[in-house]
Design a protein around this motif. Sequence first.
Motif, short mmCIF file in Angstrom:
data_model
loop_
_atom_site.label_atom_id
_atom_site.label_comp_id
_atom_site.label_asym_id
_atom_site.label_seq_id
_atom_site.Cartn_x
_atom_site.Cartn_y
_atom_site.Cartn_z
N ASP A 230 15.37 -4.76 1.34
CA ASP A 230 15.48 -3.34 1.67
C ASP A 230 14.82 -2.47 0.60
O ASP A 230 14.19 -1.46 0.92
CB ASP A 230 16.95 -2.96 1.82
CG ASP A 230 17.11 -1.52 2.28
OD1 ASP A 230 16.55 -1.18 3.34
OD2 ASP A 230 17.78 -0.74 1.58
N ARG A 231 14.98 -2.86 -0.66
CA ARG A 231 14.35 -2.13 -1.76
C ARG A 231 13.72 -3.16 -2.69
O ARG A 231 14.39 -4.09 -3.15
CB ARG A 231 15.36 -1.26 -2.52
CG ARG A 231 16.15 -0.32 -1.62
CD ARG A 231 16.96 0.69 -2.42
NE ARG A 231 16.16 1.88 -2.70
CZ ARG A 231 16.61 2.91 -3.42
NH1 ARG A 231 17.81 2.89 -3.97
NH2 ARG A 231 15.85 3.97 -3.62
N LEU A 232 12.45 -3.00 -2.97
CA LEU A 232 11.69 -4.01 -3.69
C LEU A 232 10.93 -3.39 -4.86
O LEU A 232 10.25 -2.37 -4.70
CB LEU A 232 10.69 -4.69 -2.75
CG LEU A 232 9.73 -5.72 -3.36
CD1 LEU A 232 10.51 -6.91 -3.92
CD2 LEU A 232 8.72 -6.18 -2.32
N ALA A 233 11.04 -4.01 -6.03
CA ALA A 233 10.28 -3.62 -7.22
C ALA A 233 9.36 -4.78 -7.59
O ALA A 233 9.84 -5.87 -7.93
CB ALA A 233 11.21 -3.29 -8.38
N LEU A 234 8.06 -4.56 -7.50
CA LEU A 234 7.07 -5.58 -7.82
C LEU A 234 6.65 -5.41 -9.28
O LEU A 234 6.16 -4.34 -9.68
CB LEU A 234 5.86 -5.44 -6.90
CG LEU A 234 6.13 -5.79 -5.43
CD1 LEU A 234 5.04 -5.22 -4.54
CD2 LEU A 234 6.23 -7.30 -5.25
N MET A 235 6.81 -6.45 -10.07
CA MET A 235 6.54 -6.40 -11.50
C MET A 235 5.22 -7.10 -11.81
O MET A 235 5.03 -8.26 -11.45
CB MET A 235 7.68 -7.08 -12.28
CG MET A 235 9.05 -6.48 -12.00
SD MET A 235 10.42 -7.55 -12.55
CE MET A 235 10.12 -7.66 -14.30
N LEU A 236 4.31 -6.39 -12.48
CA LEU A 236 3.01 -6.95 -12.85
C LEU A 236 2.79 -6.78 -14.34
O LEU A 236 3.10 -5.73 -14.90
CB LEU A 236 1.88 -6.28 -12.07
CG LEU A 236 1.90 -6.54 -10.57
CD1 LEU A 236 2.31 -5.27 -9.82
CD2 LEU A 236 0.56 -7.03 -10.08
N GLY A 237 2.20 -7.82 -14.97
CA GLY A 237 2.08 -7.83 -16.41
C GLY A 237 0.69 -7.58 -16.94
O GLY A 237 -0.20 -7.13 -16.22
#
Length: 280
Positions: A230-237
């Motif tokens: 429902d709620r997504l946080a995509l983490m990129l480095g």
Amino acid sequence: MAEPITVDDPDDPRLHDYTGLTDVQLRRRREPAEGLFIAEGEKVIRRALETGHEARSVLMTAKWADVMRDVVEDLAAPVYVVSPELAEQVTGYHVHRGALASMRRRPLPSADRLLSDTGRSTPGADGAPAARRRVAIFEDIVDHANLGAAFRNAAALGVDAVLLTPRCADPLYRRAVKVSMGAVFHVPYARFAAWPEGAETVREHGFVLAALCLSPTSVPLDELAARRPDRLALMLGTEGEGLSPGALRAADTHVRIPMDAGVDSLNVAAASAVAFYATR
């Protein structure tokens, strides 16, 4: 209406905002401290103004004064007209796009405030704005071109907001703004006060934190998309090392983009485009 002012002295104090634009370290210190950023080129300047940013001044060559006449007519800020040679003397490079604008920075919201605000997601059945459902977290991306490209991807592919770690580059640095084609003005963003502690703030707002990485426990990106969180946080480095160990520990799940031909990873900007598209 702003009456154009012709300037022929490179040391004129009215051109202070534009001096030494090629000195990255100097500009990174000066611009936030002085509450300004530089927009370069007609399209970027127009987008900055369209999104409500206020101009402090505009610097342009005579050719562009005609092209941007409608912009100049609506400005309250001073417009300085200079020769191409003088523009290069002041800025330190050939201003081939012919126009620069010094814009006022806006105060950044906290990460908590940004995630609490309603975003660009589809309104609910009652017509009220929906809460932010998909955000990107950029950890320590220091290359301005990569950050600008990632912001452009976020704007194009419907990401509701961006969160930056403390060491991340400035999205309003001239090169980042230029590469993003002004997309940095369209995507709301905030900077964490501390990281990876800030990940807990994101989780408290109901987001699943998905770290793009090559860990042994990572699942294919398609599998994450199929879960439809429902709620997504995509983490990129970072461009070289990827996400830090602390960020990987803070994530709820590890995700990979399947690769062929012996390629193990993509440039962070390219990876962001794939991840944003797959999870639309």
